[in-house]
Write a protein that holds these residues in place. Structure first.
Motif, mmCIF file in Angstrom:
data_model
loop_
_atom_site.group_PDB
_atom_site.id
_atom_site.type_symbol
_atom_site.label_atom_id
_atom_site.label_comp_id
_atom_site.label_asym_id
_atom_site.label_seq_id
_atom_site.Cartn_x
_atom_site.Cartn_y
_atom_site.Cartn_z
ATOM 1 N N GLU A 138 0.827 -1.206 0.000
ATOM 2 C CA GLU A 138 0.000 0.000 0.000
ATOM 3 C C GLU A 138 0.858 1.252 0.000
ATOM 4 O OE1 GLU A 138 -3.517 2.239 2.565
ATOM 5 O OE2 GLU A 138 -2.999 0.161 3.036
ATOM 6 N N VAL A 139 1.922 1.260 0.798
ATOM 7 C CA VAL A 139 2.827 2.415 0.786
ATOM 8 C C VAL A 139 3.389 2.610 -0.617
ATOM 9 C CG1 VAL A 139 5.006 3.366 1.643
ATOM 10 C CG2 VAL A 139 3.445 2.237 3.226
ATOM 11 N N GLN A 140 3.820 1.528 -1.239
ATOM 12 C CA GLN A 140 4.395 1.609 -2.581
ATOM 13 C C GLN A 140 3.387 2.103 -3.610
ATOM 14 O OE1 GLN A 140 5.717 -2.472 -2.764
ATOM 15 N NE2 GLN A 140 7.847 -1.926 -2.304
ATOM 16 N N SER A 141 2.109 1.814 -3.374
ATOM 17 C CA SER A 141 1.083 2.287 -4.305
ATOM 18 C C SER A 141 0.786 3.771 -4.120
ATOM 19 C CB SER A 141 -0.214 1.482 -4.114
ATOM 20 O OG SER A 141 -0.868 1.835 -2.899
ATOM 21 N N ARG A 142 1.140 4.305 -2.957
ATOM 22 C CA ARG A 142 0.855 5.703 -2.650
ATOM 23 C C ARG A 142 2.025 6.642 -2.961
ATOM 24 N NH1 ARG A 142 -3.254 6.910 1.303
ATOM 25 N NH2 ARG A 142 -4.557 5.102 1.804
ATOM 26 N N THR A 143 3.254 6.132 -2.908
ATOM 27 C CA THR A 143 4.421 6.976 -3.155
ATOM 28 C C THR A 143 5.570 6.133 -3.688
ATOM 29 O OG1 THR A 143 6.002 8.536 -2.173
ATOM 30 C CG2 THR A 143 5.273 6.717 -0.790
ATOM 31 N N ASP A 144 6.443 6.778 -4.470
ATOM 32 C CA ASP A 144 7.642 6.086 -4.949
ATOM 33 C C ASP A 144 8.877 6.519 -4.163
ATOM 34 O OD1 ASP A 144 7.967 8.686 -5.838
ATOM 35 O OD2 ASP A 144 8.248 8.162 -7.954
ATOM 36 N N GLN A 145 8.665 7.229 -3.054
ATOM 37 C CA GLN A 145 9.773 7.719 -2.248
ATOM 38 C C GLN A 145 10.216 6.678 -1.215
ATOM 39 O OE1 GLN A 145 11.317 10.790 -2.934
ATOM 40 N NE2 GLN A 145 9.981 10.408 -4.694
ATOM 41 N N PRO A 146 11.464 6.765 -0.752
ATOM 42 C CA PRO A 146 11.973 5.787 0.225
ATOM 43 C C PRO A 146 11.171 5.797 1.526
ATOM 44 C CG PRO A 146 13.775 7.055 -0.735
ATOM 45 C CD PRO A 146 12.501 7.734 -1.150
ATOM 46 N N PHE A 147 11.056 4.628 2.135
ATOM 47 C CA PHE A 147 10.410 4.522 3.447
ATOM 48 C C PHE A 147 11.076 3.403 4.226
ATOM 49 C CE2 PHE A 147 8.174 1.526 0.774
ATOM 50 C CZ PHE A 147 7.800 0.477 1.604
ATOM 51 N N GLY A 148 10.674 3.237 5.479
ATOM 52 C CA GLY A 148 11.274 2.216 6.323
ATOM 53 C C GLY A 148 10.233 1.332 6.969
ATOM 54 N N VAL A 149 10.714 0.265 7.613
ATOM 55 C CA VAL A 149 9.861 -0.640 8.382
ATOM 56 C C VAL A 149 10.504 -0.847 9.748
ATOM 57 C CG1 VAL A 149 8.994 -3.012 8.608
ATOM 58 C CG2 VAL A 149 8.879 -1.845 6.396
ATOM 59 N N ASN A 150 9.715 -0.686 10.801
ATOM 60 C CA ASN A 150 10.185 -0.938 12.155
ATOM 61 C C ASN A 150 9.959 -2.405 12.495
ATOM 62 O OD1 ASN A 150 9.321 -0.943 15.360
ATOM 63 N ND2 ASN A 150 11.039 0.405 14.906
ATOM 64 N N LEU A 151 11.000 -3.070 12.967
ATOM 65 C CA LEU A 151 10.947 -4.501 13.245
ATOM 66 C C LEU A 151 11.224 -4.792 14.716
ATOM 67 C CD1 LEU A 151 13.143 -5.700 10.243
ATOM 68 C CD2 LEU A 151 10.658 -5.923 10.382
ATOM 69 N N ARG A 152 10.783 -5.972 15.156
ATOM 70 C CA ARG A 152 11.186 -6.518 16.451
ATOM 71 C C ARG A 152 12.117 -7.682 16.185
ATOM 72 N NH1 ARG A 152 6.470 -8.589 19.829
ATOM 73 N NH2 ARG A 152 8.195 -9.440 21.026
ATOM 74 N N ALA A 153 13.354 -7.577 16.661
ATOM 75 C CA ALA A 153 14.344 -8.610 16.369
ATOM 76 C C ALA A 153 14.003 -9.940 17.018
ATOM 77 C CB ALA A 153 15.723 -8.150 16.822
ATOM 78 N N ASP A 154 13.146 -9.926 18.050
ATOM 79 C CA ASP A 154 12.831 -11.167 18.758
ATOM 80 C C ASP A 154 11.596 -11.881 18.209
ATOM 81 O OD1 ASP A 154 10.950 -9.360 19.616
ATOM 82 O OD2 ASP A 154 11.516 -9.435 21.734
ATOM 83 N N GLN A 155 11.003 -11.358 17.130
ATOM 84 C CA GLN A 155 9.869 -12.059 16.536
ATOM 85 C C GLN A 155 10.354 -13.325 15.832
ATOM 86 O OE1 GLN A 155 8.046 -8.534 14.488
ATOM 87 N NE2 GLN A 155 6.164 -9.349 15.341
#
Length: 354
Positions: free
Chosen positions: A62-79
């Protein structure tokens, strides 16, 4: 033309126009807010820790469909599916992976091998040195003014120490809401600012309007740092719910924490085996009791109650102290444009010696 001072090592690293980061707030930083921030020239970050893997896939698309600008994802390393999530963001060309806590050396190496910019949040200079030694590309240094889980060192003292301790870009967090704050962060040596509460209080934020109204009515003195939510210091708006938690004892809060742990497991698709494994790791690495481990699910579930369901009578309101100087709900584009304009005006004033 943007003032050259606003072109920093962070804008180069992230590939964005402005040194402004919207943090990955659980239940808040969805595709709409993230894409709006990136489209406006900052770095939007999706909050995936409160998503199932399939939900993350949909949010990235969905983000990619809304913009072609760089973005990030916040992760949990313990998942338990963190490697699958890393493979996803690598495959989809996501620019940045951020973490609320240190991700661990193995996860950092996996991201580095995939060419993903890695950026954890830290609250002490020694933590910055440790993750820099692992090879992270940048850090967010969050001072005590910050919202949610936070440390005890004020931003004005933490930031210069972290900048001096590492040779990677440092983003400043905790108390930043405008262009003057951005210039102050740059003066301390930061490469930009990271903001949560300021982006939560925008029109693109999906937080219910009545919840936003509570935020807008909160003064600078209206927040409190409590350990009663999940055993860790967390800054929230002082409400009747928080006062009740503060008065309650561990014995009465433990049953609720256990229910929340199971509820969070179901919402995020975490297996019972992974939940137990995570608990054992928390006990071993952080020296926690089992009751403290169980309390760990309180924060996301009590936050969901307000940020998603709008249940002010049962949930909590994580926030930075900057909430006390915010009194309106601009669009994200209006906010970013205003911050940049204020920063440029401040720099021009300083250059004139006024």
């Amino acid at each position: 033309m943007t003032h050259p001072v606003l072109r920093t090592t962070a804008t180069e690293l992230f590939g964005v126009r402005f040194p402004i980061v919207q943090t990955g707030m659980g239940w808040v930083a969805g595709a709409r807010l993230t894409s709006a921030t990136s489209a406006a020239g900052g770095l939007g970050i999706l909050a995936s820790a409160t998503m199932t893997y399939d939900q993350l896939v949909a949010a990235v698309h969905e983000v990619q469909s809304r913009t072609d600008q760089p973005f990030g994802v916040n992760l949990r390393a313990d998942q338990d599916d963190v490697d699958q999530r890393i493979a996803l963001i690598d495959r989809e060309g996501v620019r940045v992976a951020s973490f609320a806590q240190a991700p661990g050396e193995r996860v950092v190496k996996t991201l580095k091998d995939a060419g993903v910019v890695t950026m954890p949040t830290i609250g002490a200079p020694r933590h910055a040195e440790k993750v820099a030694g692992w090879g992270v590309d940048a850090v967010i240094a969050q001072g005590a003014e910050g919202g949610g889980h936070t440390g005890v060192i004020p931003t004005s003292l933490l930031l210069p120490q972290v900048v001096d301790a590492v040779d990677i870009p440092v983003l400043a967090a905790g108390g930043f809401t405008d262009g003057r704050g951005l210039v102050a962060a740059l003066a301390w040596g930061a490469a930009g600012v990271a903001m949560g509460t300021r982006f939560l209080l925008t029109r693109e934020s999906t937080v219910p309007d009545d919840v936003k109204s509570v935020y807008l009515a909160t003064p600078v003195t209206g927040t409190v740092v409590t350990k009663r939510i999940d055993g860790y210091p967390q800054r929230v708006i002082r409400t009747e719910v928080v006062d009740h938690l503060e008065r309650g004892g561990r014995i009465t809060s433990l049953p609720r924490a256990l229910r929340n742990a199971l509820g969070f497991r179901k919402l995020t698709g975490t297996s019972m085996r992974a939940l137990v494994k995570e608990g054992l790791a928390m006990k071993r690495n952080q020296g926690l009791t089992w009751s403290q481990v169980a309390m760990g699910a309180n924060a996301p579930m009590l936050t969901r109650a307000t940020m998603v369901d709008g249940r002010l009578e049962t949930g909590i309101l994580p926030t930075g102290q900057g909430v006390g100087v915010i009194d309106e709900l601009p669009t994200v584009e209006e906010l970013v444009t205003r911050i940049v304009h204020e920063a440029e005006q401040t720099l021009a004033r300083l250059e004139k010696g006024a």
